[in-house]
Design a protein around this motif. Structure first.
Motif, mmCIF file in Angstrom:
data_model
loop_
_atom_site.group_PDB
_atom_site.id
_atom_site.type_symbol
_atom_site.label_atom_id
_atom_site.label_comp_id
_atom_site.label_asym_id
_atom_site.label_seq_id
_atom_site.Cartn_x
_atom_site.Cartn_y
_atom_site.Cartn_z
ATOM 1 N N PRO A 1 -5.371 7.326 8.094
ATOM 2 C CA PRO A 1 -5.502 8.807 8.457
ATOM 3 C C PRO A 1 -4.882 9.580 7.082
ATOM 4 C CG PRO A 1 -3.943 7.761 10.053
ATOM 5 C CD PRO A 1 -4.199 6.635 8.210
ATOM 6 N N LYS A 2 -4.303 8.742 5.918
ATOM 7 C CA LYS A 2 -4.172 8.926 4.385
ATOM 8 C C LYS A 2 -4.472 8.533 3.774
ATOM 9 C CE LYS A 2 -0.280 12.254 5.636
ATOM 10 N NZ LYS A 2 1.257 13.088 5.306
ATOM 11 N N TRP B 1 0.933 -0.807 0.287
ATOM 12 C CA TRP B 1 0.271 -0.327 -0.133
ATOM 13 C C TRP B 1 0.983 1.444 0.133
ATOM 14 C CZ3 TRP B 1 -4.742 -0.347 -0.902
ATOM 15 C CH2 TRP B 1 -5.591 -1.235 -0.990
ATOM 16 N N TRP B 2 0.372 1.943 -0.141
ATOM 17 C CA TRP B 2 1.563 3.244 -0.693
ATOM 18 C C TRP B 2 0.602 4.851 -0.530
ATOM 19 C CZ3 TRP B 2 6.139 3.377 -3.606
ATOM 20 C CH2 TRP B 2 6.585 2.104 -4.288
ATOM 21 N N GLU B 3 1.092 5.536 0.469
ATOM 22 C CA GLU B 3 0.783 7.169 0.240
ATOM 23 C C GLU B 3 1.288 7.742 -0.975
ATOM 24 O OE1 GLU B 3 1.830 8.396 3.429
ATOM 25 O OE2 GLU B 3 0.801 6.608 4.998
ATOM 26 N N TYR B 4 0.263 9.225 -1.569
ATOM 27 C CA TYR B 4 1.420 9.770 -2.535
ATOM 28 C C TYR B 4 1.870 9.873 -2.202
ATOM 29 C CZ TYR B 4 -4.159 11.355 -3.224
ATOM 30 O OH TYR B 4 -5.620 11.707 -2.781
#
Length: 131
Positions: free
Chosen positions: A74-75, A37-40
Motif C-alpha cells: 500500500p505504501k 522493511w521501513w515505510e517513509y
C-alpha cells in the motif's frame, strides 16, 4: 584535512553515492536492522524530517544500489540491501568513520552539496554570457 582523517576510497564513496546528511543517516539507520522493511513515515520520524523530504532520500539510496524497495505494498517499503559486497563494505567503513569523525564526514557531504550549487550557478553564468 578530510583526506587525512577519511581514507580516499571512503571519501570517494561519499562523493559518488551520498547526496545529503539525511541520506547518510538513513542508510546507517536501515543498516542497523537489515531484515526490517521501513515505510517513509518510520524513517522520517527517526530522522526528524517530513515524509515528503524522506521520499527522495530513500529513493535516491535505492538508485545508488544501497537499499531495496518494494512498491507493491500500500505504501513503498525499504530495507538495507547493498547491490554488492563491495558496497556493503563501504557502508560499513562509512559507518565507522562517521561514528569516529562526525565533523569531517559531515563537512565532506556538505562540500559536495556546495560544489553542486556552485556548478549550477556557473551554468547560469555561462548561459547569460552567451546571450
Amino acid at each position: 584535512m578530510n583526506d587525512i582523517v577519511i581514507p580516499q576510497e571512503v571519501a570517494r564513496f561519499i562523493l559518488d553515492r551520498i547526496d545529503s546528511i539525511a541520506q547518510l543517516e538513513a542508510v546507517l539507520l536501515l543498516r542497523q536492522s537489515p531484515d526490517t522493511w521501513w515505510e517513509y513515515k518510520q524513517v522520517a520520524d527517526r530522522l526528524y524530517i517530513s515524509e515528503e523530504q524522506c521520499a527522495p532520500v530513500l529513493d535516491g539510496l535505492c538508485r545508488q544500489g544501497l537499499l531495496a524497495c518494494m512498491r507493491e505494498q500500500p505504501k513503498p517499503v525499504y530495507r538495507y540491501r547493498p547491490d554488492s559486497g563491495e558496497l556493503r563494505e563501504m557502508v560499513d567503513r562509512l559507518a565507522y568513520y562517521y561514528s569516529k569523525h562526525l565533523v569531517p564526514v559531515s563537512n565532506l557531504v556538505h562540500a559536495k552539496a556546495q560544489m553542486r550549487m556552485e556548478q549550477f550557478a556557473d551554468a547560469f553564468r555561462f548561459l547569460s554570457k552567451e546571450k
